[in-house]
Design a protein around this motif. Structure first.
Motif, PDB file in Angstrom:
ATOM      1  N   LYS A  29      19.451 -25.340  64.078  1.00 24.59           N
ATOM      2  CA  LYS A  29      19.175 -24.888  62.712  1.00 24.59           C
ATOM      3  C   LYS A  29      19.766 -23.497  62.477  1.00 24.59           C
ATOM      4  O   LYS A  29      20.385 -23.239  61.441  1.00 24.59           O
ATOM      5  CB  LYS A  29      17.660 -24.879  62.467  1.00 24.59           C
ATOM      6  CG  LYS A  29      17.265 -24.507  61.066  1.00 24.59           C
ATOM      7  CD  LYS A  29      15.751 -24.562  60.892  1.00 24.59           C
ATOM      8  CE  LYS A  29      15.334 -24.133  59.508  1.00 24.59           C
ATOM      9  NZ  LYS A  29      13.884 -24.150  59.334  1.00 24.59           N
ATOM     10  N   LYS A  32      23.639 -23.625  62.383  1.00 24.47           N
ATOM     11  CA  LYS A  32      24.091 -24.173  61.100  1.00 24.47           C
ATOM     12  C   LYS A  32      23.954 -23.134  59.990  1.00 24.47           C
ATOM     13  O   LYS A  32      24.807 -23.035  59.110  1.00 24.47           O
ATOM     14  CB  LYS A  32      23.304 -25.428  60.742  1.00 24.47           C
ATOM     15  CG  LYS A  32      23.728 -26.646  61.532  1.00 24.47           C
ATOM     16  CD  LYS A  32      22.961 -27.868  61.077  1.00 24.47           C
ATOM     17  CE  LYS A  32      23.416 -29.121  61.782  1.00 24.47           C
ATOM     18  NZ  LYS A  32      22.686 -30.314  61.320  1.00 24.47           N
ATOM     19  N   LYS A  33      22.887 -22.344  60.048  1.00 24.44           N
ATOM     20  CA  LYS A  33      22.674 -21.294  59.056  1.00 24.44           C
ATOM     21  C   LYS A  33      23.776 -20.243  59.154  1.00 24.44           C
ATOM     22  O   LYS A  33      24.311 -19.787  58.138  1.00 24.44           O
ATOM     23  CB  LYS A  33      21.301 -20.662  59.275  1.00 24.44           C
ATOM     24  CG  LYS A  33      20.894 -19.657  58.246  1.00 24.44           C
ATOM     25  CD  LYS A  33      19.481 -19.161  58.526  1.00 24.44           C
ATOM     26  CE  LYS A  33      19.045 -18.116  57.531  1.00 24.44           C
ATOM     27  NZ  LYS A  33      17.701 -17.614  57.813  1.00 24.44           N
TER      28      LYS A  33
END
Length: 81
Positions: A29, A32-33
């Protein structure tokens, strides 16, 4: 650190948490951020694209466009850029 060293370090760190699904999900996560923050300078909005098309059409209307008599002539011009 070089990109290669950073890449190796990243895989080592991921290897340490690879057996923990929750930690891997958090890492994914976050990565991806970070990736989403990196802008691609070649991207443009639809509005920007169509504005450029309109601008090109206007330039052609004004006689500023390029004409080629054959593909070789066009390729030679493109290669000269």
């Amino acid at each position: 650190m070089t990109a290669l060293q950073l890449n190796a370090e990243m895989y080592r760190a991921l290897g340490q948490i690879a057996d923990d699904v929750n930690l891997m999900e958090k890492a994914l996560k976050y990565v991806k951020k970070l990736a989403a923050k990196k802008e691609d300078p070649t991207l443009m909005t639809k509005e920007e694209f169509f504005a450029r098309v309109d601008e090109a059409r206007e330039e052609i209307r004004q006689g500023k466009g390029k004409r080629f008599s054959n593909p070789e002539e066009m390729n030679a011009w493109l290669n000269s850029l």
